[in-house]
Design an enzyme around this catalytic site. Structure first.
Site: not given
Ligand code: LLP
Length: 419
Positions: A273-274, A276, A316, A342
């Site tokens: 589930e990529p 980012r 963050y 603001c």
């Molecule tokens: N699968 C599940 C169940 C997740 O909760 C997430 C991300 C992903 C896959 C994808 O993860 P990634 O490959 O993108 O790391 N808003 C935060 C990141 C929150 C991630 C939440 N879950 C940020 O801006 O860093």
């Protein structure tokens, strides 16, 4: 790797000058590079080509339907966490047999929608949810395939807000509860447990926590198989990090090598589930400098982009590299790049060395393709920014800038106030 490079002193996205888009479409605006998106998808997906797998792009990272459509056309599926994301995925014609549904708080309406759409798998996060899905499936005379989301209690060494696989996090169930839940599921006639799932956190820059989690899941698969379950799917979530600043995350092929080393004879279709790692470096936020303001303590570069457009720095303390869209020989100064909102927490960068821009200059906030637009809001009644997709020498607006009219459209004034 990405396609935002200077040609001479001018920043380009692929073959299009960023300045041109900023002038035509206005700022703030998000710009994505198609070549970068496709490259990252292919790099990730092909790292697992030696095994049965499905790359389910995580919609939350960037949910624009044009982008979903792109990954769907490349054979990708999606990981969703809400009815809204399912709606988007279906609008982008993602086949239901490539959709997995995670999240701790699925509502009855959302579960029913997913059952109607015949998605591949529900990633179930609690025993109550298991019962709920069973009841809903029964009422629709269906059988739902589920994976149990396991919380392996592993520290992913990332920002606490985006760590999801530790006991103190709300996600998933422990390995022992998973065994108990599976026993209970034997009496639930409208669900079938066919997989295990985990997602331990986001922006991980080391493979070790992934490997540790995988080992725990693997032994749980053995236990489940011994008690009669036909486990066919192993979902390892997302979480692979990218370079924002000085990080050195593993490349997808290194991540794959580490995982595949643990997966011999697993006899499961792997699901990933990529989010980012696919879209993060494929997008930028372009913003215009409105004013420069200096006081005894600080130099403020005030831009038209703000925390409602890109909340990661405020939420963050995240670092996003910022560079001028037109390079010049201006002297570097230490500045705070701040928006018009603001709140003192409204900043895109703090204490950052930047060639001192002037009012009217455009700045590119890099690595804004993931959790950028998708986390944007209308705070301070600011219309959300447009999104532009660049393909070679062409560009396409894939989401219009919202208007002030859009802001109030869903609102109504009750009659007693209307007069
Ligand atoms: N699968 C599940 C169940 C997740 O909760 C997430 C991300 C992903 C896959 C994808 O993860 P990634 O490959 O993108 O790391 N808003 C935060 C990141 C929150 C991630 C939440 N879950 C940020 O801006 O860093």
């Amino acid at each position: 790797m990405h396609h935002f490079q200077y040609k001479g002193d001018e920043l380009y996205c692929e073959e299009v000058p960023v300045r041109l888009i900023a002038e035509k479409i206005g700022t703030p605006c998000y710009i994505y590079s198609l070549a970068t998106l496709s490259h990252h998808f292919t790099t990730f997906d092909s790292a697992f080509k030696s095994v049965a797998h499905l790359t389910c792009y995580s919609v939350k990272a960037n949910s624009n339907i044009a982008i979903l459509k792109l990954f769907g056309s490349m054979g990708g599926g999606v990981d969703i966490v809400s009815g809204g994301e399912l709606y988007r995925a279906r609008r982008a014609a993602i086949p239901p047999e490539r959709i997995v549904y995670s999240g701790v708080g699925k509502t009855v309406e959302e579960i029913d929608f997913a059952l109607r759409e015949k998605i591949l798998l529900f990633n179930v996060e609690s025993v109550q949810e298991l019962d709920q899905i069973n009841r809903r499936a029964e009422s629709m005379s269906k059988k739902a395939s589920v994976s149990l989301r396991v919380n392996p209690d592993i520290d992913p060494n990332t920002h606490p807000y985006i760590s999801t696989g530790m006991k103190k996090n709300k996600f998933g169930i422990s390995a022992d509860s998973a065994m108990r839940a599976s026993e209970r599921a034997k009496n639930l006639r409208n669900i079938e447990i066919v997989g295990l799932d985990c997602h331990i956190g986001s922006q991980l820059t080391d493979v070790t926590p992934f490997v540790d989690a995988l080992r725990r899941l693997r032994s749980l698969i053995d236990r489940l198989r011994q008690t009669g379950f036909h486990i066919r799917y192993l979902d390892l979530g997302g979480g692979l990090g990218i370079v924002y600043d000085q990080e050195a995350p593993p490349q997808p092929h290194e991540y794959a090598r580490a995982l595949l080393g643990e997966l011999e004879n697993i006899d499961c279709t792997l699901i990933f589930e990529p989010g980012r790692v696919i879209v993060g470096n494929a997008g930028i936020l372009v913003t215009k400098v409105l004013y420069i303001k200096r006081n005894q303590a600080k130099n403020f570069v005030i831009t038209d982009g703000a925390m409602n457009d890109l909340v990661r720095p405020s939420l963050y303390g995240s670092y996003h590299y910022i560079q001028p869209v037109l390079r010049s020989l201006k002297e570097t100064e230490v500045v705070d790049v701040v928006g018009p909102i603001c709140e003192s927490g409204d900043f895109l960068a703090k204490d950052r060395g930047l060639p001192m821009p002037a009012a009217g200059d455009f700045l590119a906030v890099m690595s804004a393709g993931a959790y950028g637009f998708s986390m944007s809001s209308n705070y301070n009644s600011r219309p959300r920014a447009p999104e532009v997709l660049v393909k070679g020498g062409q560009y396409f607006v894939i989401r219009q800038r919202e208007t002030w009219e859009d802001l109030v459209r869903p609102e109504t004034v009750p009659d007693f106030l209307a007069g």
